[in-house]
Design a protein around this motif. Sequence first.
Motif, short mmCIF file in Angstrom:
data_model
loop_
_atom_site.label_atom_id
_atom_site.label_comp_id
_atom_site.label_asym_id
_atom_site.label_seq_id
_atom_site.Cartn_x
_atom_site.Cartn_y
_atom_site.Cartn_z
N VAL A 13 0.83 -1.21 0.00
CA VAL A 13 0.00 0.00 0.00
C VAL A 13 0.87 1.26 0.00
O VAL A 13 0.51 2.28 -0.62
N LEU B 268 -6.43 -1.91 -3.46
CA LEU B 268 -5.83 -0.58 -3.58
C LEU B 268 -4.91 -0.49 -4.79
O LEU B 268 -4.81 0.57 -5.42
N VAL C 242 -7.30 -0.02 -7.65
CA VAL C 242 -7.83 1.35 -7.63
C VAL C 242 -6.76 2.34 -8.08
O VAL C 242 -7.02 3.25 -8.87
N GLY C 243 -5.53 2.17 -7.57
CA GLY C 243 -4.45 3.07 -7.94
C GLY C 243 -4.16 3.04 -9.43
O GLY C 243 -3.97 4.09 -10.06
N LEU D 60 -1.87 6.41 3.01
CA LEU D 60 -1.57 5.00 2.78
C LEU D 60 -0.49 4.50 3.74
O LEU D 60 -0.51 3.34 4.16
#
Length: 330
Positions: free
Chosen positions: A63, A183, A186-187, A231
């Motif tokens: 993350v 994540l 999503v990133g 994060l």
Amino acid sequence: MTAASPATASPAQPSALRGQLGTYLGLTAVLVGMIALFGSMSEYFLTRDTFLSIANEIPALAVMAVGMTFVLIIAGIDLSVGSVLALSAAVTAAAILQWKLSVPVAAVLGLLTGLLCGTVTGAVSVAWRLPSFIVSLGMLEAVRGGAYLVTDSRTQYVGDAISGLAAPWIGGISAAFVLAVLLVVVGQTVLTRTVFGRYVVGIGTNEEAMRLAGVDPRPIRIIVFAVTGLLAGLAGLMQSARLEAADPNAGVGIELQVIAAVVIGGTSLMGGRGSVINTFFGVLIIAVLEAGLAQVGASEPSKRIITGAVIVVAVIIDTLRQRRADRRLA
């Protein structure tokens, strides 16, 4: 003019796609090759327990690497993520043990701590036009001092208060790993499918051109650093959940691992180019390398030398590949 534009852009698009596919295949080949090598050197490496251990140990690194990918793409750097991890975990533990707050509220305070640290780093760097390297280096020390103050320089044992995040969930995989993968997705989506992502790449490629096009890069830079801090705060929760404790020394040196994972994944240190998916491959490569070296009995100095050599070779290969791609486009 309008009719000529697609014709002009079309040769570059397949070239870019081929380059991206080549990067994916190259990283996959390296990862598979390392797994095969360590599997041949240790009879215990190619086991379910080994891969579960790797999967459940990488969420914090993964993350933070997502945020660092965006930071490097805008030609910045954040050396404070390890300290932010420690302070966020310390605030969460203090909220539970000393301030007697509920676990959800304590977790939110930990995340907000990370968000605040990242925002300060970005805002100071932008407001005074200082190199993010210098600002984040100062934050690294200041935030680490904050972690010592909050914990009174002692490890705070939170027990199973937040251990659910690291507990086995699906087939032995922790919720933290699943969240880390989400994540990453999503990133990558934000980077490649949104206006914000295009602005991030544009700022890293040519900030002055973005400014002349009417885009103010300052708030975007601050947001990138703020999200990276957030994060790092989440990574602090993940690590505390796994260890059931908040250690003020947690995350020392992890910023180098984070940057290494991003660079191995092909993100340019000069900005303007990067991929969150490739960064995740970099995280896996580092995790497999560390687990394999540990299982074959490599000494700590040897592990550091080998890991450093792998990082340097990865950067050299990526630089040569990028030069070839630039020559083809020219």
